[in-house]
Design an enzyme around this catalytic site. Sequence first.
Site, PDB file in Angstrom:
ATOM      1  CB  SER A  49      43.997  33.500  48.731  1.00 26.41           C
ATOM      2  OG  SER A  49      44.560  34.607  48.108  1.00 26.41           O
TER       3      SER A  49
ATOM      4  CB  SER B 270      34.903  39.962  54.334  1.00 24.51           C
ATOM      5  OG  SER B 270      35.737  38.939  53.824  1.00 24.51           O
ATOM      6  N   GLY B 271      33.664  38.317  51.841  1.00 28.86           N
ATOM      7  CA  GLY B 271      33.307  36.979  51.390  1.00 28.86           C
ATOM      8  C   GLY B 271      34.446  36.000  51.591  1.00 28.86           C
ATOM      9  CB  THR B 272      37.866  35.933  51.833  1.00 32.44           C
ATOM     10  OG1 THR B 272      38.233  37.242  52.266  1.00 32.44           O
ATOM     11  CG2 THR B 272      37.670  35.927  50.336  1.00 32.44           C
TER      12      THR B 272
ATOM     13  CD  GLU C 118      38.911  42.342  43.438  1.00 33.04           C
ATOM     14  OE1 GLU C 118      37.798  42.433  43.934  1.00 33.04           O
ATOM     15  OE2 GLU C 118      39.681  41.402  43.654  1.00 33.04           O
ATOM     16  CB  SER C 119      42.177  48.863  45.381  1.00 35.65           C
ATOM     17  OG  SER C 119      41.352  49.767  44.776  1.00 35.65           O
ATOM     18  CG  ASN C 120      42.511  43.092  46.227  1.00 38.66           C
ATOM     19  OD1 ASN C 120      42.772  42.884  45.046  1.00 38.66           O
ATOM     20  ND2 ASN C 120      41.462  42.553  46.830  1.00 38.66           N
TER      21      ASN C 120
ATOM     22  CG  ASP D 203      45.973  32.359  45.925  1.00 37.23           C
ATOM     23  OD1 ASP D 203      46.196  33.568  46.112  1.00 37.23           O
ATOM     24  OD2 ASP D 203      44.889  31.929  45.486  1.00 37.23           O
TER      25      ASP D 203
HETATM   26  C1  G16 Z   1      39.677  37.090  47.036  1.00 31.55           C
HETATM   27  C2  G16 Z   1      39.015  37.453  45.734  1.00 31.55           C
HETATM   28  C3  G16 Z   1      39.210  38.922  45.435  1.00 31.55           C
HETATM   29  C4  G16 Z   1      38.721  39.757  46.618  1.00 31.55           C
HETATM   30  C5  G16 Z   1      39.364  39.288  47.924  1.00 31.55           C
HETATM   31  C6  G16 Z   1      38.768  39.941  49.139  1.00 31.55           C
HETATM   32  O1  G16 Z   1      41.054  37.294  46.904  1.00 31.55           O
HETATM   33  O2  G16 Z   1      39.536  36.644  44.702  1.00 31.55           O
HETATM   34  O3  G16 Z   1      38.523  39.233  44.265  1.00 31.55           O
HETATM   35  O4  G16 Z   1      39.002  41.093  46.422  1.00 31.55           O
HETATM   36  O5  G16 Z   1      39.181  37.893  48.072  1.00 31.55           O
HETATM   37  O6  G16 Z   1      37.407  39.638  49.194  1.00 31.55           O
HETATM   38  P1  G16 Z   1      36.499  39.999  50.433  1.00 31.55           P
HETATM   39  O7  G16 Z   1      36.657  41.469  50.632  1.00 31.55           O
HETATM   40  O8  G16 Z   1      35.117  39.611  50.026  1.00 31.55           O
HETATM   41  O9  G16 Z   1      37.018  39.246  51.627  1.00 31.55           O
HETATM   42  P2  G16 Z   1      42.101  36.202  47.387  1.00 31.55           P
HETATM   43  O10 G16 Z   1      43.388  36.706  46.825  1.00 31.55           O
HETATM   44  O11 G16 Z   1      42.061  36.197  48.893  1.00 31.55           O
HETATM   45  O12 G16 Z   1      41.623  34.928  46.793  1.00 31.55           O
END
Ligand code: G16
Length: 545
Positions: free
Chosen positions: A65, A501-503, A371-373, A279
């Site tokens: 993404s 962050s989870g990403t 989400e705001s994003n 994505d």
């Molecule tokens: C993903 C999630 C979103 C989230 C974003 C950022 O988005 O699908 O719901 O807001 O990550 O998450 P974090 O702040 O935990 O890094 P995407 O578009 O990157 O798949």
Amino acid sequence: MAQFEEVSQKSALHPKPAGLVLQYGTAGFRTNAKNLDHVMFRMGLLATLRSKNTKATIGVMVTASHNPEEDNGVKLIDPMGEMVAMVWEGYATQLANAEQDDLLPALKDIIKREAINMTQEANVFVGRDTRSSGACLSQAVLDGVSTLDGHSKDYGLVTTPQLHYMVCCQNTQGQYGEATVEGYYRKLSQAFIRLTKNVPNRTDDQKHLCVDGANGIGALKVREMERHLERELQISLFNDGSSGKLNHQCGADFVKVQQKAPTGVEMTVGERCCSFDGDADRIVYYYSSSAGRFHLLDGDKIATLISTFLKELLTQAGLDLKMAVVQTAYANGSSTQYLENTMKVIMKCTKTGVKHLHHAAQEFDIGVYFESNGHGTVLFSKTAEQKIKQLAEDSTSSDEKKRAALLLQNTINVINQTVGDSISDMLLIEAILAIKGMTVQQWDAIYSDLPNRQLKVRVSNPRVIDTTDAERRAVSPAGLQEAIDSLVKKYRQARSFVRPSGTEDVVRVYAEAETQESADALAHEVSLAVYRLAGGVGDEPKPLH
Ligand code: G16
């Protein structure tokens, strides 16, 4: 069993780098593509088990993404097109982290816990974004599926929401639509054309939109879709992937976080523009004013536009349906206030991650979640869809009611209810602006955002930060929340929170306040508190100005 022997043999061809530990995060696994081959193979195995377990088709999307080009990742999709159930996220993490010799026992453990019938057929849909690592990695997923005798269909290059859509269509036997990319374009574009066709006096300016494709899959797909739109929407596409790098200084995440226009987009003053992410499951809008000021219309403004439109239609239709808007802690304070106090809409706040918002939205007849994003969509309950359909077909209802019901019906069809979708959201927003005869400036003026700032802090382990109250308060490390509270007190209309962050391998910091200077100063001071109390690495965060 022969299948298990094959798992042992084939998994050796997709070896796990020793000691590597990954977690199924906000939206799946995400890291440098070099470290993902074993994860993909194993997610192919897991998706096959999930398919046997649910007796339905499961999706596996290979994407990272908004992350940089060199990363990749994987998102698992459940039967109705939603994110995979939480307990299976746990299995995904177990499987991804099992050392080579522990893989088979880990797999057998899941089979036992879920009482999976291994003779049950399995079907898995696979898709990928435009990352160069995607082809090999999706092949690894397909290997995993065939190892457990599952059937697979490789959709190749698709957006994440397109794959969610295909899974839902397949499992509803076509009731949601046809499980093909062409079927997706047809359903959405026909609904869009029905919504906009009879709008009086729509000017060329209103039909024209600048799109930043983030140099990713969304650019390819929006171009494919365009010919279905019968010039009802005319798109100038920038960052189409022909020269620029994926997500680099462009795309929805860049625009939202940096609060500035992407590079590569030729914007004229006042022109309506939007950006997709890597994505194509997020979208944000923006324009620049004559004074050169950049105006962002993020997920909160999108949720406001959509929920206002739906509320008006429900009133005109005389339908008593319960509508709510679901946000996260990142929602701008002004948006929450406006929706709650002026619009009188039911509001919910969940943890970050569309999986959380989606579930909260399902509790209402109509759940608008963003989400705001810019990641979000609208969910309609079966009851809501039925009531709208009945009214649209009722020959005794007034013209006004019928018109509203028909608009609602076409609105339902333009929306991808499985997940946030840049293309579908774009069509919905464009249709609403056309129907309401609204300019982007008028939309922007519905309320004024509180100035805000987002920052990232590198720490040795972001997960030392634990949060509560939908991530609005930190419970660890000790002293961090107290530090944030006393910093917030220094500024007017201020709010701040932090979360891992989870990403990405970072801690995210959010601050808002009465002025941009205050929001920037607060974000910096909170970043310093995180750095000092949560084990910051590298140089101390520097002030923004
Ligand atoms: C993903 C999630 C979103 C989230 C974003 C950022 O988005 O699908 O719901 O807001 O990550 O998450 P974090 O702040 O935990 O890094 P995407 O578009 O990157 O798949």
